[in-house]
Design a protein around this motif. Sequence first.
Motif, PDB file in Angstrom:
ATOM      1  N   VAL A 135       4.871  -2.138  -2.459  1.00 33.10           N
ATOM      2  CA  VAL A 135       4.124  -2.801  -3.524  1.00 33.10           C
ATOM      3  C   VAL A 135       2.691  -2.301  -3.440  1.00 33.10           C
ATOM      4  N   ASP A 136       2.009  -2.299  -4.578  1.00 33.96           N
ATOM      5  CA  ASP A 136       0.632  -1.809  -4.599  1.00 33.96           C
ATOM      6  C   ASP A 136      -0.101  -2.488  -5.747  1.00 33.96           C
ATOM      7  N   ASN A 137      -1.364  -2.812  -5.534  1.00 33.82           N
ATOM      8  CA  ASN A 137      -2.157  -3.458  -6.583  1.00 33.82           C
ATOM      9  C   ASN A 137      -2.577  -2.487  -7.677  1.00 33.82           C
ATOM     10  N   ASP A 138      -2.395  -1.191  -7.455  1.00 30.21           N
ATOM     11  CA  ASP A 138      -2.697  -0.173  -8.466  1.00 30.21           C
ATOM     12  C   ASP A 138      -1.486  -0.044  -9.387  1.00 30.21           C
ATOM     13  N   SER A 139      -1.609  -0.562 -10.620  1.00 28.39           N
ATOM     14  CA  SER A 139      -0.475  -0.566 -11.550  1.00 28.39           C
ATOM     15  C   SER A 139      -0.038   0.839 -11.945  1.00 28.39           C
ATOM     16  N   ASP A 140      -0.929   1.840 -11.796  1.00 27.07           N
ATOM     17  CA  ASP A 140      -0.556   3.213 -12.138  1.00 27.07           C
ATOM     18  C   ASP A 140       0.521   3.760 -11.203  1.00 27.07           C
ATOM     19  N   LYS A 141       0.684   3.134 -10.032  1.00 25.30           N
ATOM     20  CA  LYS A 141       1.673   3.620  -9.063  1.00 25.30           C
ATOM     21  C   LYS A 141       3.036   2.954  -9.230  1.00 25.30           C
ATOM     22  N   TRP A 142       3.098   1.884 -10.027  1.00 26.24           N
ATOM     23  CA  TRP A 142       4.360   1.174 -10.183  1.00 26.24           C
ATOM     24  C   TRP A 142       5.395   2.095 -10.815  1.00 26.24           C
ATOM     25  N   GLY A 199       0.846  -1.184   0.000  1.00 26.82           N
ATOM     26  CA  GLY A 199       0.000   0.000   0.000  1.00 26.82           C
ATOM     27  C   GLY A 199       0.880   1.231   0.000  1.00 26.82           C
ATOM     28  N   ALA A 200       0.724   2.085  -1.011  1.00 24.27           N
ATOM     29  CA  ALA A 200       1.671   3.189  -1.195  1.00 24.27           C
ATOM     30  C   ALA A 200       1.078   4.549  -0.873  1.00 24.27           C
ATOM     31  N   SER A 201       0.012   4.584  -0.059  1.00 23.10           N
ATOM     32  CA  SER A 201      -0.569   5.875   0.310  1.00 23.10           C
ATOM     33  C   SER A 201      -1.436   5.699   1.552  1.00 23.10           C
ATOM     34  N   GLY A 202      -1.850   6.834   2.135  1.00 27.69           N
ATOM     35  CA  GLY A 202      -2.778   6.787   3.259  1.00 27.69           C
ATOM     36  C   GLY A 202      -2.169   7.244   4.576  1.00 27.69           C
ATOM     37  N   VAL A 203      -3.052   7.532   5.540  1.00 31.04           N
ATOM     38  CA  VAL A 203      -2.645   8.019   6.860  1.00 31.04           C
ATOM     39  C   VAL A 203      -1.852   6.969   7.621  1.00 31.04           C
ATOM     40  N   LEU A 204      -2.273   5.710   7.510  1.00 31.91           N
ATOM     41  CA  LEU A 204      -1.589   4.634   8.223  1.00 31.91           C
ATOM     42  C   LEU A 204      -0.138   4.523   7.770  1.00 31.91           C
ATOM     43  N   LEU A 205       0.094   4.714   6.479  1.00 30.89           N
ATOM     44  CA  LEU A 205       1.454   4.661   5.954  1.00 30.89           C
ATOM     45  C   LEU A 205       2.335   5.714   6.617  1.00 30.89           C
TER      46      LEU A 205
END
Length: 419
Positions: free
Chosen positions: A327-334, A305-311
């Motif tokens: 790593v992130d399941n959103d390919s746009d962030k790769w 997970g590449a975003s968010g408050v918890l990060l």
Amino acid sequence: MIHVCFPIHDKNGTYAKYLGTAIYSLLKNTKEKVMIHLLHDDTFRLEDKKKLVDMVKAFSQDIKFYCISIDDVIQRLDGTARWYYTVGTFFRLYILKTVPSVIEKIIYLDADVVVHLDIKQLWDIPFQDAAIIAAHDVHIQSFKSYPLFDNACLSADKYFNAGVLVLNCNLIREKFNLLNNSINFFVEHYEEILSADQDALNYVFKTSCRFVDNIYNLSVKHERELGKIKIKPAIYHYINRSYGSEQVDEYDQLYYQYLLESPWGDVEFGMNCLLNMHSDLYALQKQLRKQKCMFVRSKKVIYFGASGVLLQAILKEIPRQLSDYFVDNDSDKWGEIVAEMPVCDPQKICTEQRNSIVIIIVSLQYTTIKRQLEFYGYQENRDFFYGEDLLSAENGGKKYNMFLSFDKKTKGGNIWRYR
């Protein structure tokens, strides 16, 4: 009539329930006429005194109260010895000075016992010219060194536990100056004493004790250490408060059976038990979090997970290493760089050596990602953790403090409030 003496010093107002449990168990298991003698000071609350009076009356038995002061003894001790002992330490020494002189024999019991037999069994044991009757202290052998044994002042094989005693009052009054001799012992040996007035009593009566079977002073702690978890008729001594949530066994069940039947087994007690369990769970949670963080810091960390408050909160807790990545399941962030670390395809995890990495899920989609990692062959709380479980309370972790507590001052209406 059987005379039984108990002491209580209740500075925090929390010990009366244990005293009440001990007295309740004693009275429930005998048909003999009993007189309870209670030695206390001004810390003993009136509401607890009333509960005791009503309970003893319900058994058609009697109780007498003796409010004592030990100021004279404190003044006789030098500065070092004065601070070595607690107030309650001296109460046993005041028994013969306090109870009526017509009493020839009296049983002394600590407040942390359960009398699971007829007290008449102990009462009927003859003194055989001894000043006291007692059982061996089974814990004394665990001391690698005991100064009073090393200097031959006392003997380990003739050392008794003072939590259950039968006192030969006439003989003690005639031949033993219990209070004065004990105080002199405190002053002379205070640097060598480890067990407070128990050492003093062993010194005073070292040549005049009749030892009896340990069923009359059975240490629950010792029985557990031996793996003996079986209830039998005995006086169970819950030394060092050896009852509670750490070991839920037959000894706990026995203790709480008596406590809950007593006048102290009310709603307030039940809530206090829950609050204590809550406190224990909170302490355990903090320890587990600390251990998890130590484990995580010894590995290469992969953040899922590449975003968010918890990060953002996790990055404050876990020091970054050059080899860490997202790593992130959103390919746009790769291919992006987040917090100076690259974001990659989750499939990269499968190319890593499993024992060299740890995965921290910092996405809110925990359940979905958990299943994904399990499909890859990874195990929760071994190979991957939820980020929130690693956070301290200061950084937004679980505080476990939203819990109901009992408001004793409220009369009627809503008696529960959030902490």
